[in-house]
Design an enzyme around this catalytic site. Structure first.
Site, PDB file in Angstrom:
ATOM      1  N   GLU A  46       0.501  -1.175   0.192  1.00 23.07           N
ATOM      2  CA  GLU A  46      -0.069  -0.144   0.192  1.00 23.07           C
ATOM      3  C   GLU A  46       0.920   1.298  -0.037  1.00 23.07           C
ATOM      4  O   GLU A  46       0.574   2.039  -0.682  1.00 23.07           O
ATOM      5  CB  GLU A  46      -0.986  -0.106   1.323  1.00 23.07           C
ATOM      6  CG  GLU A  46      -2.142  -0.953   1.100  1.00 23.07           C
ATOM      7  CD  GLU A  46      -2.962  -0.882   0.009  1.00 23.07           C
ATOM      8  OE1 GLU A  46      -2.852  -0.034  -0.966  1.00 23.07           O
ATOM      9  OE2 GLU A  46      -3.796  -1.865  -0.318  1.00 23.07           O
ATOM     10  N   CYS A 206     -18.280   0.935 -19.618  1.00 21.00           N
ATOM     11  CA  CYS A 206     -19.696   0.733 -18.877  1.00 21.00           C
ATOM     12  C   CYS A 206     -20.567  -0.639 -19.327  1.00 21.00           C
ATOM     13  O   CYS A 206     -21.253  -1.039 -18.435  1.00 21.00           O
ATOM     14  CB  CYS A 206     -20.657   2.095 -19.089  1.00 21.00           C
ATOM     15  SG  CYS A 206     -19.730   3.428 -18.516  1.00 21.00           S
ATOM     16  N   CYS A 215     -25.656   2.818 -11.858  1.00 18.35           N
ATOM     17  CA  CYS A 215     -24.839   3.974 -11.953  1.00 18.35           C
ATOM     18  C   CYS A 215     -25.680   5.172 -12.686  1.00 18.35           C
ATOM     19  O   CYS A 215     -25.990   4.987 -13.754  1.00 18.35           O
ATOM     20  CB  CYS A 215     -23.667   3.877 -12.909  1.00 18.35           C
ATOM     21  SG  CYS A 215     -22.612   4.911 -13.147  1.00 18.35           S
TER      22      CYS A 215
END
Length: 355
Positions: A46, A206, A215
């Site tokens: 991270e 999409c 969405c």
DNA sequence: AAACCGGGGAA
DNA sequence: TTCCCAGGTTT
């Protein structure tokens, strides 16, 4: 707010099939059969992944794990070794905080990361994002992970008409409401994978998105207009000289930059002041027979561009106060990328002049 | 809120 | 070229 559980369910189902295979990651299948993540691995990855892309991080991550298998090994290593291994990855404050953080975890927590958010946030280099990532991915605790991917996904899900930087509170409250009641680590990673593979910054895919019906940007045809961009300041150019010197015995002259600021703690060639103007004073660091080369290098930083003319000299004896290293066997990779460019031109040309 | 802090890869 | 990336810290 209406119940969002169905969104997380779709994301997790998509993740079970589409999860990326990454060196620091426990796959959804392994996770399901009880294989536990190593919080040290999660923390290290991270920190490296802050503002840095996955494919750039991979070899650095492997190298670190191989050199320092545990956080105790990091804490025991010499600072210069860590900085050398980090060289080229950028944002060097991350490496300095990595060292500080490892020492704290070893000293105060017996080498085991705390699970408490408040304690994690006190560790150097660990902010809201990394704390949530360690908690959810490393410890399978509930936490809201918000990175660039998550912010972009949420800004599209709810059609946010302000730039992301100005919508952080709204994004946080939506993100909180979307977190499921289990599989916290898988869910966080599902969002990141969706952001990197489907809900991309430009031209999002999409039609392949598992939550496109949820969405608002997609259903209203605005996917490509969100998030709204922030106004960017034009970058200035700074100019200066970089000084490459070889001693009679073919040692190169380097210095270590101060811990704070740009390229902090890294090995560098001496250089002049970097000015916004091309009107430079020729002000070398020590007495020598300097030759200004035709070549200069350019380098892009996050907030300015840099152009350095390369100057070289040969001297008999190294001046005091500098690091003097044999050019033969010198590990070019120990330098930050800017200095690698200078090395490749200045040192190579200096050696060529000998023959 | 905005600046600072690297470097690389994708488009 | 432009964009921005599994951000944190300081101003």
């Amino acid at each position: 707010m209406r119940n969002n559980v169905h969104i997380a369910k779709k994301l997790l189902k998509w993740y079970d099939v589409n999860a990326r295979n990454l060196p620091w990651r426990i796959s959804p299948i392994d996770s399901q059969i009880g294989i536990k993540p190593n919080p040290y691995h999660i923390w290290l990855s991270e920190i490296m992944l802050q503002q840095t892309t996955v494919n750039v991080v991979k070899p650095y991550y492997e190298s670190f794990i191989s050199k320092w298998p545990t956080i105790t090994d990091i804490a025991a290593a010499k600072d210069e070794e860590i900085m050398e291994a980090w060289a080229g990855l950028g944002y060097y404050r991350r490496a300095r905080n990595l060292i500080k953080c490892a020492k704290i975890v070893v000293k105060d927590y017996k080498g085991l990361f705390p699970k408490d958010e408040h304690l994690l946030l006190k560790l150097p280099g660990v902010g809201t994002y990394t704390s949530a990532a360690i908690r959810s991915i490393g410890f399978k605790k509930k936490a809201t992970v918000i990175d660039g991917n998550v912010a972009r996904i949420i800004s599209r899900l709810y059609v946010m008409t302000k730039p992301i930087a100005l919508s952080s509170k709204e994004i946080k409250s939506h993100a909180d409401s979307l977190v499921p009641t289990k599989r916290f680590g898988d869910y966080a990673q599902a969002l990141m994978d969706l952001g990197s593979q489907i809900c991309t910054p430009r031209n999002p895919k999409c039609s392949n998105c598992p939550i496109n019906k949820d969405c608002k940007a997609f259903t209203s045809g605005l996917s490509n207009k969100i998030p709204y961009p922030v106004q960017k300041k034009a970058k200035q150019v700074r100019y200066g000289y970089a000084f490459v010197t070889l001693t009679k015995n073919n040692n190169i002259i380097l210095e270590r930059r101060p811990a704070d600021g740009l390229l902090g703690g890294m090995l560098c060639f001496p250089s002049s002041e970097w000015r916004n103007s091309q009107e430079l004073n020729f002000d070398p660091p020590f007495e020598a027979d300097w030759h200004v080369l035709n070549e200069s290098i350019t380098h892009v930083f996050s907030h300015f561009n840099l152009q350095l003319k390369i100057v070289h000299s040969r001297i008999n004896l190294a001046p005091s106060g500098y690091l003097v290293m044999p050019v033969k066997n010198f590990n070019r990779a120990a330098l930050p990328s800017l200095m690698r460019k200078i090395f490749d031109i200045g040192v190579v040309q200096s050696l060529a002049d000998l023959s």
